[in-house]
Enzyme design. Structure first.
Site, short mmCIF file in Angstrom:
data_model
loop_
_atom_site.label_atom_id
_atom_site.label_comp_id
_atom_site.label_asym_id
_atom_site.label_seq_id
_atom_site.Cartn_x
_atom_site.Cartn_y
_atom_site.Cartn_z
CG HIS A 196 -72.10 -95.98 -31.34
ND1 HIS A 196 -72.15 -96.77 -32.46
CD2 HIS A 196 -72.16 -96.83 -30.28
CE1 HIS A 196 -72.24 -98.04 -32.09
NE2 HIS A 196 -72.25 -98.10 -30.77
CD GLU B 225 -79.87 -88.09 -37.35
OE1 GLU B 225 -79.50 -88.99 -36.58
OE2 GLU B 225 -80.91 -87.42 -37.15
CG HIS C 241 -77.37 -89.33 -32.76
ND1 HIS C 241 -77.56 -89.16 -31.40
CD2 HIS C 241 -78.45 -88.77 -33.36
CE1 HIS C 241 -78.71 -88.50 -31.20
NE2 HIS C 241 -79.26 -88.25 -32.38
#
Ligand SMILES: [Zn+2]
Length: 217
Positions: A99, A92, A95
């Site tokens: 971004h 996670e 991610h």
């Protein structure tokens, strides 16, 4: 019929594989740090100090929200320090790093979300309408609408695989024992397979719809 059976089998096999793999590595403690602590270190190392880590209810509900820039970790993975918890938390965090770095496939995926939400909610009604009214233009339109979901699944794949690649690179560099690092890799590989299964199923469904439409013509 064969397609339905194939789709269900692929999905069920992938789900049971991630569940057993996750459960096995949830029972193995990592080096003492919790998923949230390791994710925090990874985020800070990649210049994502502004990304928060928050709890979320449920099991394997972990995700990164690009809207509010927070990692949402399920209690087991946030407070727990198993190999599986660290693997999921770092995925996670991967991610969030994507971004922050403007990873192209993630930007495309995020841009597709509103369109896919719309097409997913209407494609089946358009298909029913086309069959009911016997309008091939309408059934073709339904297939085009469904194709957006397929595209979304296909774009999701490189985003997920890249997040796991970042997580594994961080875990390897962070000094986790080779046996545990191999476990983390196994958990993330199993998770990736569920996305491969979803993409494969949607491609099969699309081929089925196209085939059916052709034979009607
Ligand atoms: Zn992911």
């Amino acid at each position: 019929m064969l397609l339905v059976v194939a789709s269900i089998s692929i999905g069920t096999a992938a789900q049971s594989y991630i569940k057993t793999t996750y459960r096995r590595w949830s029972a193995v403690e990592s080096d003492g740090a919790s998923g949230s602590q390791v994710a925090r270190r990874m985020l800070d190392e990649f210049g994502c100090g502004q990304v928060g880590i928050k709890p979320v209810a449920g099991s394997l509900t972990d995700h990164y929200d690009p809207q509010d820039k927070n990692l949402y970790l399920s209690e087991e993975n946030r407070a727990g320090g198993s190999v599986a918890s660290v693997a999921v938390a770092c995925h996670e965090a991967g991610h969030a790093v994507q971004h922050a770095q403007g990873f192209a496939m993630m930007r495309i995926r995020t841009a597709l979300v509103p369109a896919v939400n719309f097409t997913q909610s209407i494609w089946f009604y358009v298909l029913l309408g086309g069959m009911w009214l016997n309008l091939s233009g309408l059934t073709t339109a339904a297939i085009v609408l469904f194709a957006f979901s397929v595209l979304f699944h296909l774009v999701t794949l490189p985003v997920e695989i890249d997040a796991s690649r970042r997580a594994i690179a961080y875990i390897d560099a962070s000094g986790m024992s080779p046996a545990n690092a191999a476990g983390a890799r196994e958990v993330l590989r199993a998770a990736a397979l569920t996305y491969v299964a979803a993409a494969l199923t949607s491609v099969l469904q699309l081929l089925y719809l196209i085939g059916r439409n052709r034979s009607r013509d």
